[in-house]
Design a protein around this motif. Structure first.
Motif, PDB file in Angstrom:
ATOM      1  N   LYS A  94      20.375  85.197  -1.180  1.00  0.00           N
ATOM      2  CA  LYS A  94      21.667  84.625  -0.619  1.00  0.00           C
ATOM      3  C   LYS A  94      22.884  84.090  -1.915  1.00  0.00           C
ATOM      4  CE  LYS A  94      23.212  80.666   1.941  1.00  0.00           C
ATOM      5  NZ  LYS A  94      22.988  79.453   2.453  1.00  0.00           N
ATOM      6  N   GLU A  95      23.753  84.653  -1.725  1.00  0.00           N
ATOM      7  CA  GLU A  95      24.939  84.337  -2.521  1.00  0.00           C
ATOM      8  C   GLU A  95      25.168  82.896  -2.690  1.00  0.00           C
ATOM      9  OE1 GLU A  95      29.446  85.629  -3.750  1.00  0.00           O
ATOM     10  OE2 GLU A  95      27.712  87.427  -3.250  1.00  0.00           O
ATOM     11  N   LYS A  96      25.458  82.453  -3.744  1.00  0.00           N
ATOM     12  CA  LYS A  96      25.719  80.968  -3.966  1.00  0.00           C
ATOM     13  C   LYS A  96      27.181  80.790  -3.686  1.00  0.00           C
ATOM     14  CE  LYS A  96      22.536  80.061  -8.021  1.00  0.00           C
ATOM     15  NZ  LYS A  96      22.348  79.636  -9.132  1.00  0.00           N
TER      16      LYS A  96
ATOM     17  N   ASN B 290      37.820  89.451 -10.139  1.00  0.00           N
ATOM     18  CA  ASN B 290      37.195  88.386  -9.060  1.00  0.00           C
ATOM     19  C   ASN B 290      38.201  87.359  -9.012  1.00  0.00           C
ATOM     20  OD1 ASN B 290      34.766  89.973  -9.175  1.00  0.00           O
ATOM     21  ND2 ASN B 290      34.495  89.199 -11.263  1.00  0.00           N
TER      22      ASN B 290
END
Length: 184
Positions: free
Chosen positions: A2-4, A171
């Protein structure tokens, strides 16, 4: 995996170290000197940390910094009204942060101007282009390559993103972040 989630941090206080910060990507806006004062403790937290720097708001190497707590808003007021940079990091400190494997430096514009008052598309385009060029030039002069950018005042206009992408920024961070104060 899971991405933080991403935390937005302006002012850093000792009690924030009691939070489960390793559960988040930590982003630090504005390059306040008080953020640097906690670098050793922050380096012990096993998570990605990005320090977003406005390249015009840098303390000169020969100037004495002020390490007392100040809000980001107060530091900005002192900078914009009095050109006081003593509440901000120096390039040597920014470079030190950039050398840590779990830390990186990101852009936060050059001038950190609130763009809500810019009128007209051409004026906005010209300003954003100039500001981005100045920011990237300052990072290059200090041997720092950036890939991350945080929009000042969370001003996420598509034009801004397009100019940044054209200049190699990959990003982007803004309104999606959680304010660390919401966890206290």
């Amino acid at each position: 995996m899971k991405e933080k989630k991403v935390l937005m941090i302006h002012e850093f206080k000792k009690e924030m170290l009691d939070l489960n910060l390793e559960d988040y990507i930590l982003t630090f806006d504005d390059g306040l000197y008080t953020q640097y004062l906690f670098l050793e403790e922050l380096q012990q937290i096993d998570t990605k940390k990005i320090f977003f720097i406005s390249t015009d708001i840098i303390c000169p190497e020969d100037e004495q910094q002020i390490g007392e707590f100040i809000t980001c808003r107060e530091a900005h007021q002192k900078y914009f009204a009095e050109n006081k940079t003593a509440y901000y990091m120096k390039w040597s400190q920014i470079k030190e942060i950039n050398e840590d494997q779990n830390c990186s430096i990101g852009g936060h514009s050059h001038f950190h101007k609130n763009l809500k008052d810019v009128n007209g598309l051409k004026e906005l385009f010209d300003y954003l282009t100039h500001d981005t060029e100045r920011m990237l030039k300052n990072f290059k002069e200090n041997s720092i390559k950036i890939e991350d950018f945080c929009f000042p005042y969370n001003y996420e206009a598509p034009l801004y993103r397009a100019i940044l992408e054209k200049n190699g920024i990959q990003n982007f961070y803004g309104k999606e972040r959680i304010a660390i104060e919401d966890l206290l």
